[in-house]
Design a protein around this motif. Structure first.
Motif, mmCIF file in Angstrom:
data_model
loop_
_atom_site.group_PDB
_atom_site.id
_atom_site.type_symbol
_atom_site.label_atom_id
_atom_site.label_comp_id
_atom_site.label_asym_id
_atom_site.label_seq_id
_atom_site.Cartn_x
_atom_site.Cartn_y
_atom_site.Cartn_z
ATOM 1 N N TRP A 129 0.844 -1.212 0.000
ATOM 2 C CA TRP A 129 0.000 0.000 0.000
ATOM 3 C C TRP A 129 0.871 1.252 0.000
ATOM 4 O O TRP A 129 0.646 2.191 -0.772
ATOM 5 C CB TRP A 129 -0.938 -0.007 1.199
ATOM 6 N N GLY A 130 1.896 1.250 0.850
ATOM 7 C CA GLY A 130 2.756 2.430 0.952
ATOM 8 C C GLY A 130 3.471 2.716 -0.350
ATOM 9 O O GLY A 130 3.523 3.865 -0.816
ATOM 10 N N GLU A 131 3.972 1.669 -0.991
ATOM 11 C CA GLU A 131 4.687 1.873 -2.267
ATOM 12 C C GLU A 131 3.719 2.310 -3.367
ATOM 13 O O GLU A 131 4.048 3.149 -4.211
ATOM 14 C CB GLU A 131 5.417 0.595 -2.660
ATOM 15 N N ALA A 132 2.499 1.767 -3.309
ATOM 16 C CA ALA A 132 1.499 2.180 -4.309
ATOM 17 C C ALA A 132 1.123 3.647 -4.105
ATOM 18 O O ALA A 132 1.031 4.433 -5.062
ATOM 19 C CB ALA A 132 0.272 1.284 -4.179
ATOM 20 N N ILE A 156 -0.061 8.581 -5.742
ATOM 21 C CA ILE A 156 -0.476 9.871 -5.179
ATOM 22 C C ILE A 156 0.729 10.788 -4.993
ATOM 23 O O ILE A 156 0.672 11.986 -5.277
ATOM 24 C CB ILE A 156 -1.195 9.684 -3.827
ATOM 25 N N GLY A 157 1.838 10.217 -4.489
ATOM 26 C CA GLY A 157 3.012 11.039 -4.232
ATOM 27 C C GLY A 157 3.436 10.963 -2.781
ATOM 28 O O GLY A 157 2.766 10.343 -1.951
ATOM 29 N N THR A 158 4.514 11.663 -2.457
ATOM 30 C CA THR A 158 5.072 11.566 -1.098
ATOM 31 C C THR A 158 4.928 12.876 -0.325
ATOM 32 O O THR A 158 5.515 13.050 0.734
ATOM 33 C CB THR A 158 6.578 11.195 -1.194
ATOM 34 N N TYR A 166 -1.249 6.258 8.183
ATOM 35 C CA TYR A 166 -0.306 6.976 7.310
ATOM 36 C C TYR A 166 -1.086 7.866 6.341
ATOM 37 O O TYR A 166 -0.781 9.046 6.162
ATOM 38 C CB TYR A 166 0.565 5.989 6.533
ATOM 39 N N ALA A 167 -2.143 7.311 5.755
ATOM 40 C CA ALA A 167 -2.932 8.089 4.790
ATOM 41 C C ALA A 167 -3.519 9.334 5.462
ATOM 42 O O ALA A 167 -3.538 10.420 4.877
ATOM 43 C CB ALA A 167 -4.044 7.218 4.198
#
Ligand SMILES: OB(O)c1ccc2cc[nH]c2c1
Length: 241
Positions: free
Chosen positions: A68-71, A76-78, A127-128
């Motif tokens: 999920w984090g890598e996707a 979406i971006g960082t 995180y989101a």
């Protein structure tokens, strides 16, 4: 303004249906842009693993946070951006409502995160929340096998409210839960033939008397709402005499 819709799922083919009907037309008209992604594209093992056993024990499997984090990073971006709405359909989410659909209809980006198995590692949602505007939502008090069907339902409820989507926006004003209906359920609808298998259209609707027709419709909306959705009523509606 084009609304970009992204769907993250291990079953991205669920969203092929968005190419048909009005939604397909909206995509053609540039009102919406649809991107479905396979979460397994962000795994690195031979089996493309997205799940693992739950910490603390219990039945079933939990979706690992790493894919999920890598996707998120790629799709979406960082950088934090509160204008990006990230939706996690979940049985433990807040009820999804028409007013939520109305608010989301002005969003520029919506990302649907469709869980499977017993659900997604909670740190993904945390995180989101630190990055974007997150909505954990439920369609009702029942459980599906994953978030995809809920994402499709929410998509339809939202996109049909995007300005320019509906050919006749006036029809939105009289729907159930709409502001034009004071949040009441919609009254019963009839069309020709006037008599059908011994069942007739209510005479008032054929009277041409607009005042009487409006009163009949309002009374029916109040009656239906009181009968079926007392949770939506309050002292203002009362019970039709
Ligand atoms: O009922 B639901 O909206 C829903 C949403 C997500 C998951 C993930 C596993 N079961 C789910 C059910």
């Amino acid at each position: 303004m084009t609304m970009r819709l992204d769907y993250l799922s291990i079953f991205p083919a669920y969203f092929d249906v968005l190419d048909i009907s009005l939604l397909g037309k909206a995509a053609v008209n540039g009102l919406v842009e649809v991107h479905a992604h396979d979460l397994r594209d962000w795994t690195h093992d031979r089996h493309r693993t997205v799940d693992d056993t739950p910490c603390g024990g219990g039945a079933g499997m939990v979706m690992k946070p790493d894919p999920w984090g890598e996707a998120f990073d790629e799709i979406i971006g960082t950088e934090p951006d509160s204008s990006v709405h990230v939706i996690f359909p979940s049985p433990s989410g807040a009820p999804f409502t028409q007013s939520a659909a109305q608010e989301l209809s002005s969003a520029v980006r919506i990302v649907f995160c469709c869980g499977r198995y017993e659900g997604i590692d909670h740190r993904v949602i945390d995180y989101a929340r630190s990055m974007w505007t997150v909505h954990e939502v439920s369609l009702g008090d029942y459980v599906l096998n994953g978030g995809e069907v809920a994402a499709l339902a929410i998509t339809e409820a939202v996109v049909r409210l995007v300005p320019g989507f509906m050919g006749n926006p006036e029809s939105l004003a009289e729907e159930s839960f709409s502001a034009g209906q004071d949040g009441l359920l919609e009254y019963p609808l009839f069309t020709r033939p006037v008599s059908w298998r011994g069942l007739d259209v209510p005479e008032v609707l054929m009277s041409g008397h607009h005042g009487r027709i409006a009163k009949w419709r309002r009374d029916e909306s109040v009656r239906l709402t009181c009968e079926r959705r007392p949770d939506l009523t309050d002292s203002d509606f009362g019970v039709p005499h």
